[in-house]
Design a protein around this motif. Structure first.
Motif, PDB file in Angstrom:
ATOM      1  N   SER A   1       0.818  -1.216   0.000  1.00  0.00           N
ATOM      2  CA  SER A   1       0.000   0.000   0.000  1.00  0.00           C
ATOM      3  C   SER A   1       0.853   1.269   0.000  1.00  0.00           C
ATOM      4  O   SER A   1       0.468   2.286  -0.578  1.00  0.00           O
TER       5      SER A   1
ATOM      6  N   CYS B   1       2.226   1.437  -3.770  1.00  0.00           N
ATOM      7  CA  CYS B   1       1.246   1.447  -4.864  1.00  0.00           C
ATOM      8  C   CYS B   1       0.024   2.264  -4.441  1.00  0.00           C
ATOM      9  O   CYS B   1      -1.033   1.711  -4.090  1.00  0.00           O
ATOM     10  N   HIS B   2       0.142   3.571  -4.479  1.00  0.00           N
ATOM     11  CA  HIS B   2      -0.935   4.441  -4.003  1.00  0.00           C
ATOM     12  C   HIS B   2      -2.131   4.483  -4.945  1.00  0.00           C
ATOM     13  O   HIS B   2      -3.197   4.973  -4.566  1.00  0.00           O
TER      14      HIS B   2
ATOM     15  N   LEU C   1      -3.791   1.959  -6.143  1.00  0.00           N
ATOM     16  CA  LEU C   1      -4.622   0.750  -6.048  1.00  0.00           C
ATOM     17  C   LEU C   1      -6.105   1.085  -5.932  1.00  0.00           C
ATOM     18  O   LEU C   1      -6.502   1.952  -5.156  1.00  0.00           O
TER      19      LEU C   1
ATOM     20  N   CYS D   1      -4.129   4.097   0.311  1.00  0.00           N
ATOM     21  CA  CYS D   1      -4.643   4.076  -1.068  1.00  0.00           C
ATOM     22  C   CYS D   1      -5.998   4.785  -1.090  1.00  0.00           C
ATOM     23  O   CYS D   1      -7.050   4.165  -0.867  1.00  0.00           O
TER      24      CYS D   1
ATOM     25  N   ILE E   1      -9.037   3.480  -3.327  1.00  0.00           N
ATOM     26  CA  ILE E   1      -9.532   2.111  -3.207  1.00  0.00           C
ATOM     27  C   ILE E   1     -11.058   2.089  -3.256  1.00  0.00           C
ATOM     28  O   ILE E   1     -11.730   2.875  -2.587  1.00  0.00           O
TER      29      ILE E   1
END
Length: 479
Positions: free
Chosen positions: A249, A252-253, A255, A278, A281
């Motif tokens: 997390s 990989c912001h 997501l 994130c 999401i």
């Protein structure tokens, strides 16, 4: 002539040679044929001699050699450039003999961008594979144009282990992939993850479904090398913990969709890391994660709208945290357990945007919770209450009274729905279109007949549906 036929021209001046791909000679397709393709040689059954200038060549080979055939050099009639050779050309046998035309010069004039444009227009996988077999340069272009890679599991550990050894090389040769599925690969080599770390910047979707060998360290490598990931599937990756989710997390912001179903080592801390790091999401699958109480959802963003939490063990406070983001539209709590043995489902009444709710086989559901949900969720369109034995007449009456937008209702095998309950539903729920009902012992034929008379446009169905709402495959597909 087929629309897929290709017309060939002189590579130097563009003069049309009246040669078509439909006239190519493929009668001797084999290793030699593939070698000739790699050299840029294409054979044709016949040729239009009016398009060429012929130059006879004298051969010093003995006439006794069986492979010898008279050879004529063919030049472009317009510019004189060498095109290829004709063998045994004459008016009598020109339709029967093979003519080899070298298109090496023509191919060399095509830039990689042009070849890539051609490759992207190919629809079937067989056409794309054939494209890459033409020559080394075309093979390189095919790798550049490849956007998706799917590993097909054979369910044979020995075979899959051998295939896995090729994955690092394939990944290294395909730098523009945006989707990779390694589902079922139980022994993923570390070299593959290292390749992702080096060349995964274009990757948007990654599936490690049932990759039991993936660890927190492996996820940390993915997070470093694939910062633009939007979709990640980690279902049944048993060695993943909150540490790995934290690394993922933070790296990989972007997501949007995450599947961590059946990951037994996941805790509320891992869910909290995903939702806090994130901000975009919107979809989360945590089916079978029985260590979660739900408190990790506290403060989730309004973009979070889809949650699959089948067979989880949420506490009443955890259920309140699940709906704290106010954006939830779909919620699946099928076979929900209770860590306290108490009914906390009434807290779902705070999910004002909820449209689809699956409470099938929720043992602790009571009339009070049903009433709270029915009155607090005015946008409900589909509600699954199959095998909910704790719902009695007050609960069914509340649904009829408050659920004015309900279109689909599931009441299969509910022990305490009776004719009077069915009448209450018929007098309310003005937009009801489908009622799934079977195995309800207290419903009589007269009760069904009265409901049908009062609501003739409602479709009574006897099938029991286990999954409702949008398709998971669509939610995890790149758009």
């Amino acid at each position: 002539m087929s629309q897929r036929d290709v017309e060939y021209s002189c590579g130097s001046c563009g003069y049309p040679l009246n040669l078509s791909s439909s006239n190519r000679s493929t009668s001797e397709v084999g290793s030699s044929y593939k070698k000739s393709l790699k050299k840029g040689l294409i054979s044709f059954i016949s040729v239009d001699l009016s398009r060429f200038t012929q130059v006879d060549e004298v051969s010093c080979f003995p006439l006794a050699w069986r492979s010898y055939r008279p050879k004529t050099k063919l030049l472009c009639r317009k510019c004189g450039a060498s095109i290829g050779y004709g063998y045994g050309l004459s008016k009598s046998n020109m339709e029967r003999e093979t003519i080899d035309v070298s298109l090496e010069n023509s191919i060399s004039y095509l830039s990689d961008d042009c070849l890539l444009s051609i490759f992207n227009k190919l629809e079937s996988e067989s056409e794309r594979s054939a494209f890459g077999l033409t020559c080394k340069n075309w093979f390189k272009v095919r790798n550049l144009g490849r956007k998706s890679l799917t590993f097909h599991c054979s369910f044979n550990p020995t075979i899959d282990k051998e295939h896995a050894k090729c994955i690092p090389k394939i990944l290294a040769h395909s730098p523009c992939l945006n989707r990779i599925s390694l589902a079922g690969l139980t022994e993923l080599p570390e070299s593959a993850l290292s390749t992702l770390r080096m060349s995964g910047s274009s990757l948007k979707s990654l599936s490690f479904y049932c990759c039991s060998g993936i660890t927190d360290d492996g996820l940390a490598q993915v997070a470093i090398g694939c910062p633009n990931l939007v979709v990640v599937e980690l279902q049944s990756c048993f060695n993943i913990t909150y540490v790995g989710l934290g690394s993922l997390s933070k790296g990989c912001h972007a997501l949007k969709s995450v599947n961590i179903g059946s990951c037994m080592g996941i805790s509320d801390q891992g869910v909290s890391a995903i939702l806090s790091n994130c901000s975009n999401i919107c979809t989360l699958i945590i089916t079978g994660c029985r260590r979660l109480s739900g408190v990790g959802f506290r403060g989730c963003s309004s973009s979070f709208c889809y949650l699959e939490a089948e067979s989880c063990m949420f506490s009443p406070d955890g259920l309140l945290d699940v709906v704290s983001g106010s954006g939830l539209k779909y919620l699946n709590l099928h076979k929900l357990g209770s860590s306290t043995g108490l009914d906390g489902l009434g807290n779902l009444a705070f999910a004002k945007s909820l449209c689809i709710l699956n409470l099938r086989m929720c043992r602790y559901l009571t009339d009070d919770s049903v009433t709270a949900i029915a009155s607090g969720c005015p946008l409900l369109e589909e509600w699954n209450l199959a095998v909910c034995h704790g719902v009695h007449l007050p609960g069914w009456s509340a649904i009829g009274l408050y659920c004015n937008k309900l279109r689909v209702l599931h009441v299969n095998r509910c022990r305490h729905i009776c004719d009077q309950s069915l009448l209450a539903l018929g007098n309310g729920c003005p937009r009801l279109e489908v009622l799934h009902i079977n195995g309800c012992a207290k419903i009589t034929n007269n009760g069904l007949a009265l409901f049908t008379i009062s609501r003739p446009h409602v479709n009574l169905r006897v099938d029991e549906v286990l999954s409702i709402g949008p398709s998971i495959e669509n939610l995890f597909r790149l758009h």
